[in-house]
Design an enzyme around this catalytic site. Structure first.
Site, PDB file in Angstrom:
ATOM      1  N   GLY A  31       0.810  -1.220   0.000  1.00  0.00           N
ATOM      2  CA  GLY A  31       0.000   0.000   0.000  1.00  0.00           C
ATOM      3  C   GLY A  31       0.838   1.261   0.000  1.00  0.00           C
ATOM      4  N   HIS A  34       2.744   4.502  -4.985  1.00  0.00           N
ATOM      5  CA  HIS A  34       3.323   5.644  -5.691  1.00  0.00           C
ATOM      6  C   HIS A  34       3.559   5.233  -7.139  1.00  0.00           C
ATOM      7  CE1 HIS A  34       7.003   3.386  -5.169  1.00  0.00           C
ATOM      8  NE2 HIS A  34       6.872   3.439  -3.856  1.00  0.00           N
ATOM      9  N   HIS A  37       4.930   1.775  -7.903  1.00  0.00           N
ATOM     10  CA  HIS A  37       3.918   0.708  -7.992  1.00  0.00           C
ATOM     11  C   HIS A  37       3.141   0.857  -9.296  1.00  0.00           C
ATOM     12  CE1 HIS A  37       4.301   1.250  -3.495  1.00  0.00           C
ATOM     13  NE2 HIS A  37       4.493  -0.038  -3.612  1.00  0.00           N
ATOM     14  N   GLN A  61       7.231  -9.244   8.211  1.00  0.00           N
ATOM     15  CA  GLN A  61       8.502  -8.828   7.612  1.00  0.00           C
ATOM     16  C   GLN A  61       9.101  -7.608   8.312  1.00  0.00           C
ATOM     17  OE1 GLN A  61       6.473  -8.157   3.655  1.00  0.00           O
ATOM     18  NE2 GLN A  61       7.979  -6.520   3.467  1.00  0.00           N
ATOM     19  N   GLN A 148      12.939  -3.408  -8.947  1.00  0.00           N
ATOM     20  CA  GLN A 148      14.380  -3.636  -8.800  1.00  0.00           C
ATOM     21  C   GLN A 148      14.965  -2.919  -7.582  1.00  0.00           C
ATOM     22  OE1 GLN A 148      17.107  -2.368 -12.074  1.00  0.00           O
ATOM     23  NE2 GLN A 148      18.416  -1.999 -10.298  1.00  0.00           N
ATOM     24  N   ASP A 150      14.127  -3.145  -4.621  1.00  0.00           N
ATOM     25  CA  ASP A 150      14.296  -4.165  -3.584  1.00  0.00           C
ATOM     26  C   ASP A 150      15.005  -5.364  -4.208  1.00  0.00           C
ATOM     27  OD1 ASP A 150      12.820  -2.845  -1.388  1.00  0.00           O
ATOM     28  OD2 ASP A 150      11.164  -2.988  -2.785  1.00  0.00           O
ATOM     29  N   ARG A 187       8.524   5.079   1.895  1.00  0.00           N
ATOM     30  CA  ARG A 187       9.161   5.660   3.090  1.00  0.00           C
ATOM     31  C   ARG A 187       9.695   7.070   2.851  1.00  0.00           C
ATOM     32  NH1 ARG A 187      10.567  -0.091   3.980  1.00  0.00           N
ATOM     33  NH2 ARG A 187       9.713  -0.676   5.997  1.00  0.00           N
TER      34      ARG A 187
HETATM   35  O1  PAF Z   1       7.895  -5.038  -1.671  1.00  0.00           O
HETATM   36  C1  PAF Z   1       6.886  -5.036  -0.931  1.00  0.00           C
HETATM   37  O2  PAF Z   1       6.086  -4.116  -0.945  1.00  0.00           O
HETATM   38  C2  PAF Z   1       6.676  -6.202   0.034  1.00  0.00           C
HETATM   39  O3  PAF Z   1       7.874  -6.675   0.527  1.00  0.00           O
HETATM   40  C3  PAF Z   1       5.838  -7.328  -0.569  1.00  0.00           C
HETATM   41  C4  PAF Z   1       6.538  -7.985  -1.756  1.00  0.00           C
HETATM   42  C5  PAF Z   1       4.485  -6.799  -1.016  1.00  0.00           C
HETATM   43  C6  PAF Z   1       5.593  -8.427   0.481  1.00  0.00           C
HETATM   44  O4  PAF Z   1       4.913  -7.923   1.586  1.00  0.00           O
END
Ligand code: PAF
Length: 281
Positions: A31, A34, A37, A61, A148, A150, A187
């Protein structure tokens, strides 16, 4: 756009898509969407017949002292963006739906989850791998999209998909950046105006290293000097490493294979990550 909140409804909607013979694409998110996404969703739209997006702030996580409780959220804006981009199915599960009280089974990633962020965020990739595997089992997509930015997450997920024979292809979409170069991240909203200015040094360092690499510099120490010299603006560098892009093992000497320079740093109390790929061929 159909919006569903539980796995039973999701499965019925996905089954209907499958019966129509549609190729299903999936963009999992936490969520506060931006344009980064947005670019994952656009790629998904262009490569698949139906686009499924999930929004789930995954508690497993986050470490105990991380930003789960203050992670930014704006479900209304997220839904509008998904609608605008032509998402077909939006999955909004609750924590109880994803992790019912008896839940106890996790996916334990291997050595690719240990360096870089794995060193500073113990358990993070265990939580990511577990929730992504669960989401893959629920949505059963043909193709799933990850950013990429992440990089280590994409390596962990690709490894998991291979090791567990999950029937899904993984697409990695290039990092989207602000016009001045800052990598888009949910963030970034934490940054004060002064921190926002200082955060820019992370991408500037990576661009300096990339420019040297493109000009023929293959010396790892020299490339890392370019990247770190610029990092004067951050408050703490967690890592700035040049690694093998597949195994994430640190490289020494010369860049002789696909590699990445990966950075994690604090600007104020905000932890930012970024990376740049270096391909010698
Ligand atoms: O990259 C993210 O936003 C999260 O790590 C994901 C892949 C949705 C898993 O919670």
């Amino acid at each position: 756009m159909r919006v569903v909140h539980n796995v039973a409804e999701l499965r019925i909607a996905v089954k209907a898509m499958r019966e129509e013979g549609l190729r299903i694409g999936f963009v999992p998110t936490m969520g506060f969407l931006h344009e980064g996404h947005g670019s994952l969703i656009r790629q998904c739209k262009s490569r698949c017949d139906a686009t499924v997006v999930s929004i789930f702030l995954n508690p497993t996580q986050f470490g105990p002292n991380e930003d789960l409780s203050k992670y930014p959220q704006d479900l209304e804006a997220d839904q509008s963006l998904c609608l605008k981009l032509g998402v077909n199915l939006l999955f909004l599960p609750t924590v109880a739906e994803m992790y019912p009280s008896a839940f106890q089974t996790f996916i334990e990633p291997g050595p690719v989850a240990e360096p870089l962020c794995g060193k500073y965020r113990p358990g993070h990739f265990r939580g990511v791998a577990t929730v992504v595997a669960k989401l893959f089992n629920m949505v059963q997509p043909d193709l799933a999209f990850f950013g990429q930015k992440d990089l280590q997450q994409t390596v962990v997920i690709k490894r998991m998909v291979k090791d567990l024979n999950l029937p899904v292809d993984i697409a990695v979409v290039p990092t989207l950046r602000e016009p001045d170069g800052l990598a888009l991240s949910s963030r970034n909203v934490y940054l004060s105006p002064d921190e926002r200015k200082r955060a820019l040094c992370i991408s500037l360092g990576l661009f300096a290293a990339e420019a040297a690499f493109l000009a023929g510099d293959r010396d790892i120490a020299s490339l890392l000097t370019h990247a770190t010299e610029c990092l004067w603006g951050v408050d703490e560098i967690q890592y700035c490493e040049l690694v093998d892009a597949q195994s994430l093992e640190p490289l020494v000497g010369q860049v002789d294979r696909a590699a990445a320079i990966c950075v994690a740093a604090y600007v104020g109390s905000t932890r930012l990550i970024d990376n740049i790929l270096l391909n010698p061929n």
